[in-house]
Write a protein that holds these residues in place. Structure first.
Motif, PDB file in Angstrom:
ATOM      1  N   LYS A 146       6.001  -5.511   0.714  1.00 14.33           N
ATOM      2  CA  LYS A 146       5.912  -6.345  -0.494  1.00 14.33           C
ATOM      3  C   LYS A 146       6.972  -5.977  -1.523  1.00 14.33           C
ATOM      4  O   LYS A 146       7.389  -6.814  -2.331  1.00 14.33           O
ATOM      5  CB  LYS A 146       4.522  -6.205  -1.126  1.00 14.33           C
ATOM      6  CG  LYS A 146       3.417  -6.915  -0.358  1.00 14.33           C
ATOM      7  CD  LYS A 146       2.076  -6.709  -1.055  1.00 14.33           C
ATOM      8  CE  LYS A 146       0.953  -7.384  -0.294  1.00 14.33           C
ATOM      9  NZ  LYS A 146      -0.374  -7.150  -0.937  1.00 14.33           N
ATOM     10  N   ILE A 147       7.380  -4.714  -1.514  1.00 16.28           N
ATOM     11  CA  ILE A 147       8.400  -4.281  -2.487  1.00 16.28           C
ATOM     12  C   ILE A 147       9.731  -3.991  -1.788  1.00 16.28           C
ATOM     13  O   ILE A 147      10.584  -3.292  -2.324  1.00 16.28           O
ATOM     14  CB  ILE A 147       7.926  -3.033  -3.264  1.00 16.28           C
ATOM     15  CG1 ILE A 147       7.597  -1.887  -2.300  1.00 16.28           C
ATOM     16  CG2 ILE A 147       6.738  -3.348  -4.148  1.00 16.28           C
ATOM     17  CD1 ILE A 147       7.267  -0.594  -3.020  1.00 16.28           C
ATOM     18  N   SER A 148       9.870  -4.572  -0.584  1.00 16.51           N
ATOM     19  CA  SER A 148      11.137  -4.506   0.175  1.00 16.51           C
ATOM     20  C   SER A 148      11.590  -3.072   0.429  1.00 16.51           C
ATOM     21  O   SER A 148      12.767  -2.733   0.240  1.00 16.51           O
ATOM     22  CB  SER A 148      12.237  -5.287  -0.567  1.00 16.51           C
ATOM     23  OG  SER A 148      11.852  -6.627  -0.778  1.00 16.51           O
ATOM     24  N   ASP A 178       2.066  -2.860   2.074  1.00 18.47           N
ATOM     25  CA  ASP A 178       2.383  -2.517   0.684  1.00 18.47           C
ATOM     26  C   ASP A 178       3.884  -2.304   0.513  1.00 18.47           C
ATOM     27  O   ASP A 178       4.472  -2.736  -0.487  1.00 18.47           O
ATOM     28  CB  ASP A 178       1.626  -1.253   0.258  1.00 18.47           C
ATOM     29  CG  ASP A 178       0.163  -1.532  -0.037  1.00 18.47           C
ATOM     30  OD1 ASP A 178      -0.188  -2.707  -0.240  1.00 18.47           O
ATOM     31  OD2 ASP A 178      -0.628  -0.580  -0.050  1.00 18.47           O
ATOM     32  N   TYR A 179       4.486  -1.623   1.486  1.00 20.52           N
ATOM     33  CA  TYR A 179       5.924  -1.335   1.389  1.00 20.52           C
ATOM     34  C   TYR A 179       6.766  -2.588   1.597  1.00 20.52           C
ATOM     35  O   TYR A 179       7.799  -2.770   0.949  1.00 20.52           O
ATOM     36  CB  TYR A 179       6.306  -0.256   2.410  1.00 20.52           C
ATOM     37  CG  TYR A 179       5.789   1.108   2.043  1.00 20.52           C
ATOM     38  CD1 TYR A 179       6.416   1.884   1.066  1.00 20.52           C
ATOM     39  CD2 TYR A 179       4.657   1.627   2.665  1.00 20.52           C
ATOM     40  CE1 TYR A 179       5.936   3.135   0.723  1.00 20.52           C
ATOM     41  CE2 TYR A 179       4.162   2.873   2.327  1.00 20.52           C
ATOM     42  CZ  TYR A 179       4.802   3.630   1.355  1.00 20.52           C
ATOM     43  OH  TYR A 179       4.316   4.869   1.003  1.00 20.52           O
ATOM     44  N   ARG A 189       6.281   3.101  -6.695  1.00 20.83           N
ATOM     45  CA  ARG A 189       7.209   1.970  -6.903  1.00 20.83           C
ATOM     46  C   ARG A 189       8.340   2.350  -7.841  1.00 20.83           C
ATOM     47  O   ARG A 189       9.475   1.901  -7.683  1.00 20.83           O
ATOM     48  CB  ARG A 189       6.439   0.775  -7.480  1.00 20.83           C
ATOM     49  CG  ARG A 189       5.467   0.131  -6.499  1.00 20.83           C
ATOM     50  CD  ARG A 189       4.758  -1.041  -7.132  1.00 20.83           C
ATOM     51  NE  ARG A 189       5.716  -2.084  -7.525  1.00 20.83           N
ATOM     52  CZ  ARG A 189       5.358  -3.202  -8.142  1.00 20.83           C
ATOM     53  NH1 ARG A 189       4.089  -3.409  -8.458  1.00 20.83           N
ATOM     54  NH2 ARG A 189       6.255  -4.107  -8.455  1.00 20.83           N
TER      55      ARG A 189
END
Length: 226
Positions: free
Chosen positions: A141-143, A138-139, A112
């Motif tokens: 979720k953090i754009s 997962d990716y 991240r």
């Protein structure tokens, strides 16, 4: 009685030596296709246990054949210490899942921040055919777009389907067989070692009584001569 216990101890010692050789082979297997420090540490500890066990087997043979009370007592003490160390190793193997969780949590935090050394998570994604820690979401979720290492076909110029599984679960499955082998080796060493220590202790008690009996007779004969 002492003779039968001696033979039993030597037989247990032979079994213990064989198990120790298997444990060393088990430790070497951790270095085959190893992809993490956890495997290196587990392999090194397993090999060390096997080598110590073989050394103890050599000492046990000498103690049993010599029927020396001091050697037998020392053998039992060392055998108990090794059993204790195997219990510790078994405890560490049982709790390996906690270390796996922490490893992938740290990798994801580094991912991240963009600080993963040589994109370590990408290495796991390629080797284990996985994506993210828990999955492709997962990716999102953090754009961020999933990297190429998540693609089933990395070399294609077109969009490729992504690996559906997370790396944490894939790595847990990957090490499961190795950890299971390690646990089995530990339990075998504990069981065989405990039986050997018990036989050694019983033989020590018998030999010690014989030495005391002979010493008493010698003192009695000496006093009569005087």
């Amino acid at each position: 009685m002492a003779s039968s216990l001696q033979k039993m101890l030597l037989s247990m010692n032979f079994v213990h030596s064989t198990v120790c050789l298997l444990v060393i082979v088990c430790g070497i297997s951790f270095f085959i296709d190893q992809i993490s420090t956890l495997e290196k540490v587990a392999g090194a500890l397993t090999i060390a246990q096997g080598i110590v066990g073989l050394s103890l087997s050599i000492f046990c043979r000498g103690a049993a054949e010599s029927e020396s009370p001091d050697w037998l007592r020392n053998y039992v003490t060392i055998a108990l210490l090794q059993i204790f160390s195997q219990l510790l190793l078994l405890y560490e193997a049982t709790n390996s899942s906690n270390r796996i969780d922490k490893t992938f949590d740290d990798l994801w935090e580094a991912e991240r921040r963009g600080a993963a050394l040589e994109r370590r998570l990408g290495f796991y994604e390629k080797f284990l055919k996985c994506c993210g820690v828990n999955g492709t979401h997962d990716y999102s979720k953090i754009s961020l777009e999933p990297p190429k290492s998540c693609c089933i076909d990395e070399d294609t110029e077109f969009d490729s389907p992504l690996h559906p599984y997370g790396c944490r679960d894939q790595f847990t499955d990957y090490v499961f067989s190795k950890v299971l082998l390690l646990k089995l080796a530990c339990w075998l060493l504990i069981i065989v070692g405990a039986n050997g220590a018990l036989c050694g202790w019983r033989l020590y008690r018998i030999v010690k009584r014989q030495v005391q009996r002979y010493s008493g007779k010698w003192l009695e004969e000496s006093s009569k001569e005087i």
